[in-house]
Design a protein around this motif. Structure first.
Motif, PDB file in Angstrom:
ATOM      1  N   ALA A   1      -0.907  -4.975 -12.153  1.00 16.00           N
ATOM      2  CA  ALA A   1      -0.458  -4.551 -13.476  1.00 16.00           C
ATOM      3  C   ALA A   1       1.060  -4.639 -13.495  1.00 16.00           C
ATOM      4  N   GLN A   2       1.590  -5.286 -14.468  1.00 18.00           N
ATOM      5  CA  GLN A   2       3.038  -5.405 -14.665  1.00 18.00           C
ATOM      6  C   GLN A   2       3.736  -5.970 -13.419  1.00 18.00           C
ATOM      7  N   TRP A   3       4.292  -5.105 -12.555  1.00 21.09           N
ATOM      8  CA  TRP A   3       5.041  -5.565 -11.376  1.00 21.09           C
ATOM      9  C   TRP A   3       4.394  -5.112 -10.072  1.00 21.09           C
TER      10      TRP A   3
ATOM     11  N   VAL B   1       2.115  -8.754 -17.273  1.00 23.72           N
ATOM     12  CA  VAL B   1       2.134  -8.949 -15.823  1.00 23.72           C
ATOM     13  C   VAL B   1       3.094 -10.096 -15.524  1.00 23.72           C
ATOM     14  N   VAL B   2       3.921  -9.918 -14.486  1.00 26.09           N
ATOM     15  CA  VAL B   2       4.869 -10.974 -14.139  1.00 26.09           C
ATOM     16  C   VAL B   2       4.106 -12.119 -13.458  1.00 26.09           C
ATOM     17  N   GLY B   3       4.451 -13.356 -13.839  1.00 30.07           N
ATOM     18  CA  GLY B   3       3.629 -14.517 -13.471  1.00 30.07           C
ATOM     19  C   GLY B   3       3.359 -14.691 -11.993  1.00 30.07           C
ATOM     20  N   ALA B   4       4.327 -14.401 -11.127  1.00 30.66           N
ATOM     21  CA  ALA B   4       4.135 -14.654  -9.693  1.00 30.66           C
ATOM     22  C   ALA B   4       3.371 -13.530  -8.992  1.00 30.66           C
ATOM     23  N   LEU B   5       3.196 -12.370  -9.663  1.00 37.50           N
ATOM     24  CA  LEU B   5       2.533 -11.237  -8.994  1.00 37.50           C
ATOM     25  C   LEU B   5       1.092 -11.564  -8.569  1.00 37.50           C
ATOM     26  N   PRO B   6       0.261 -12.138  -9.469  1.00 36.92           N
ATOM     27  CA  PRO B   6      -1.080 -12.506  -9.001  1.00 36.92           C
ATOM     28  C   PRO B   6      -1.037 -13.530  -7.871  1.00 36.92           C
ATOM     29  N   GLY B   7       0.030 -14.337  -7.820  1.00 32.95           N
ATOM     30  CA  GLY B   7       0.182 -15.274  -6.697  1.00 32.95           C
ATOM     31  C   GLY B   7       0.330 -14.514  -5.385  1.00 32.95           C
ATOM     32  N   VAL B   8       1.111 -13.427  -5.397  1.00 26.72           N
ATOM     33  CA  VAL B   8       1.323 -12.619  -4.186  1.00 26.72           C
ATOM     34  C   VAL B   8       0.025 -11.902  -3.807  1.00 26.72           C
ATOM     35  N   ILE B   9      -0.554 -11.175  -4.773  1.00 32.62           N
ATOM     36  CA  ILE B   9      -1.731 -10.354  -4.456  1.00 32.62           C
ATOM     37  C   ILE B   9      -2.961 -11.232  -4.180  1.00 32.62           C
ATOM     38  N   GLY B  10      -3.129 -12.311  -4.973  1.00 30.24           N
ATOM     39  CA  GLY B  10      -4.256 -13.226  -4.730  1.00 30.24           C
ATOM     40  C   GLY B  10      -4.143 -13.886  -3.363  1.00 30.24           C
ATOM     41  N   SER B  11      -2.914 -14.235  -2.961  1.00 30.48           N
ATOM     42  CA  SER B  11      -2.724 -14.844  -1.647  1.00 30.48           C
ATOM     43  C   SER B  11      -2.989 -13.833  -0.536  1.00 30.48           C
ATOM     44  N   LEU B  12      -2.598 -12.563  -0.776  1.00 32.35           N
ATOM     45  CA  LEU B  12      -2.903 -11.511   0.209  1.00 32.35           C
ATOM     46  C   LEU B  12      -4.420 -11.352   0.350  1.00 32.35           C
ATOM     47  N   MET B  13      -5.126 -11.437  -0.786  1.00 37.49           N
ATOM     48  CA  MET B  13      -6.594 -11.345  -0.736  1.00 37.49           C
ATOM     49  C   MET B  13      -7.178 -12.509   0.073  1.00 37.49           C
ATOM     50  N   ALA B  14      -6.638 -13.715  -0.153  1.00 39.90           N
ATOM     51  CA  ALA B  14      -7.121 -14.884   0.592  1.00 39.90           C
ATOM     52  C   ALA B  14      -6.854 -14.691   2.084  1.00 39.90           C
ATOM     53  N   LEU B  15      -5.676 -14.155   2.398  1.00 43.31           N
ATOM     54  CA  LEU B  15      -5.313 -13.911   3.803  1.00 43.31           C
ATOM     55  C   LEU B  15      -6.273 -12.904   4.438  1.00 43.31           C
ATOM     56  N   GLU B  16      -6.540 -11.797   3.712  1.00 45.45           N
ATOM     57  CA  GLU B  16      -7.456 -10.784   4.236  1.00 45.45           C
ATOM     58  C   GLU B  16      -8.873 -11.344   4.372  1.00 45.45           C
ATOM     59  N   ALA B  17      -9.252 -12.211   3.445  1.00 47.78           N
ATOM     60  CA  ALA B  17     -10.590 -12.823   3.524  1.00 47.78           C
ATOM     61  C   ALA B  17     -10.698 -13.698   4.766  1.00 47.78           C
ATOM     62  N   ILE B  18      -9.661 -14.477   5.029  1.00 48.68           N
ATOM     63  CA  ILE B  18      -9.678 -15.347   6.213  1.00 48.68           C
ATOM     64  C   ILE B  18      -9.737 -14.487   7.480  1.00 48.68           C
ATOM     65  N   LYS B  19      -8.966 -13.376   7.500  1.00 44.39           N
ATOM     66  CA  LYS B  19      -8.998 -12.474   8.653  1.00 44.39           C
ATOM     67  C   LYS B  19     -10.389 -11.870   8.818  1.00 44.39           C
ATOM     68  N   HIS B  20     -10.958 -11.421   7.705  1.00 46.92           N
ATOM     69  CA  HIS B  20     -12.282 -10.783   7.768  1.00 46.92           C
ATOM     70  C   HIS B  20     -13.335 -11.767   8.284  1.00 46.92           C
TER      71      HIS B  20
ATOM     72  N   LEU C   1       8.846  -5.079  -8.343  1.00 57.07           N
ATOM     73  CA  LEU C   1      10.112  -4.802  -9.027  1.00 57.07           C
ATOM     74  C   LEU C   1      11.184  -4.367  -8.031  1.00 57.07           C
ATOM     75  N   TYR C   2      10.783  -3.681  -6.959  1.00 51.72           N
ATOM     76  CA  TYR C   2      11.743  -3.212  -5.959  1.00 51.72           C
ATOM     77  C   TYR C   2      11.563  -3.897  -4.609  1.00 51.72           C
ATOM     78  N   GLY C   3      10.646  -4.870  -4.533  1.00 53.58           N
ATOM     79  CA  GLY C   3      10.451  -5.620  -3.283  1.00 53.58           C
ATOM     80  C   GLY C   3       9.999  -4.738  -2.135  1.00 53.58           C
ATOM     81  N   GLU C   4       9.055  -3.834  -2.399  1.00 55.02           N
ATOM     82  CA  GLU C   4       8.600  -2.915  -1.347  1.00 55.02           C
ATOM     83  C   GLU C   4       7.087  -2.988  -1.172  1.00 55.02           C
ATOM     84  N   THR C   5       6.654  -2.788   0.064  1.00 54.70           N
ATOM     85  CA  THR C   5       5.210  -2.663   0.309  1.00 54.70           C
ATOM     86  C   THR C   5       4.976  -1.370   1.073  1.00 54.70           C
TER      87      THR C   5
END
Ligand SMILES: [Zn+2]
Length: 348
Positions: A246-248, A285-304, A322-326
């Protein structure tokens, strides 16, 4: 033979200056034309004699060079138009073909994946729910990674406002069914994977369909849909890797109550109040955010699927763009969860 020295000098100069091949060819052509004209018009002049040869000989040499270049250009053109090699038929012993070994070479050299992990990916069956913002990188990365069989469910069509973030689609695909358009992109990326497109939503009654898969990936953006997918996954006993944005900000986790982790309903037993969790269409929603989260999902799927590293069962990764934090928070199963507390609860 001053003429040949001139040509050689020009080639050396072009190589030194790293000029593009086309520029060099144009320069050589101009020089050649100049020599031919000079020899034809002033054959007896002193500079013409120094160049060497006759206009006819230079013409013949130019013709031969043109023929060779045309032949090479034709070959390149035919190669570019040739269809992609079809996936090699599975080898008799079920091992990877030479083309697959080449394609997955960077996975195979990874200690945590290796040949065995790549074979697990090839034998895996996953269901991707939603071919939207999160689905776009998910579909592309899982197809590229060689996940053998994928089912992709989405009942939506591609619209102009999707293209700001759903990078699996092209502008000329507006109006096309998302699941089919995405499946075509996945097949084009990797002909070794099998993709089944379902032009419909996944509901709470889809436990039967889900049971045929090793992992479900949910990238839908409404609570009702996520709740239904969770319910069906709990009933089928299949782990659910869920991403939300959502958003950022975005989050990823693995809901796996069959192995001690919580399910979605353990965390969110009830739908949020209207307006509290608006969909992307309302909140943006900022355009690249689903790229980050979707790629994290792909990474977790490959690990799983390969068993590499530590997955996100019992943990939720939260990304603040927005603040570059995880940050990662621990999440636990609720004994009184309305969905996963008893096997039958999910079927209600
Ligand atoms: Zn639960």
């Amino acid at each position: 033979m001053l003429g040949l020295w001139l040509l050689a000098g020009l080639v050396a100069l072009a190589l030194f200056l790293r000029l593009p091949g086309r520029v060099l060819l144009a320069m050589l052509g101009c020089l050649w034309l100049g020599i031919v004209l000079f020899l034809a018009l002033l054959p007896e002049a002193a500079p013409a004699r120094a160049i060497g040869g006759t206009a006819a000989q230079w013409l013949l040499a130019g013709g031969v060079a043109a023929l060779i270049l045309s032949y090479r250009a034709l070959l390149g053109h035919l190669r570019a138009r040739a269809p992609d090699p079809q996936p090699a038929a599975a080898t008799d012993d079920g091992s990877m073909s030479g083309a697959e070994l080449d394609r997955y070479a960077r996975h195979i050299v990874l200690r945590e994946v290796g040949g065995a992990g790549q074979m697990r990916l090839r034998g895996a069956r996953v269901l991707i729910v939603g071919a939207g913002g999160l689905g776009a990188p998910l579909c592309l990365y899982l197809a590229a990674a060689g996940v053998g069989r994928m089912t992709l469910a989405d009942d939506d069509t591609v619209s102009l406002s999707n293209l700001q973030r759903q990078v699996i689609f092209r502008s000329d695909q507006r109006g096309e069914v998302k699941s089919r358009a995405a499946a075509a992109a996945m097949a084009a990326l990797n002909p070794h994977v099998e993709v089944t497109a379902l032009e419909r939503r996944i509901t709470g009654a889809d436990a039967g369909l889900i049971a045929g898969h090793d992992l479900v990936l949910d990238g839908t953006d409404s609570f009702a849909s996520r709740e239904a997918v969770n319910r069906a996954c709990v009933a089928a006993g299949v782990p659910l890797l869920a991403g939300a944005i959502a958003q950022w900000e975005g989050q990823v986790t693995l809901y796996d109550p069959a192995h001690g982790g919580p399910c979605l309903a353990c965390l969110f037993p009830e739908a949020p109040a209207p307006g509290l969790a608006p969909a992307c269409a309302e909140a943006g929603v900022v355009g690249a955010l689903p790229g980050v989260i979707g790629s994290l999902m792909a990474l977790e799927a490959i690990k799983h699927l390969t068993g590499a590293g530590q997955g996100l069962r019992g943990r939720m990764l939260i990304f603040d763009g927005l603040y570059g934090e995880t940050r990662t928070i621990h999440i636990t199963r609720r004994a009184d969860c309305p969905v996963c507390s008893t096997p039958l609860a999910a079927l209600r």
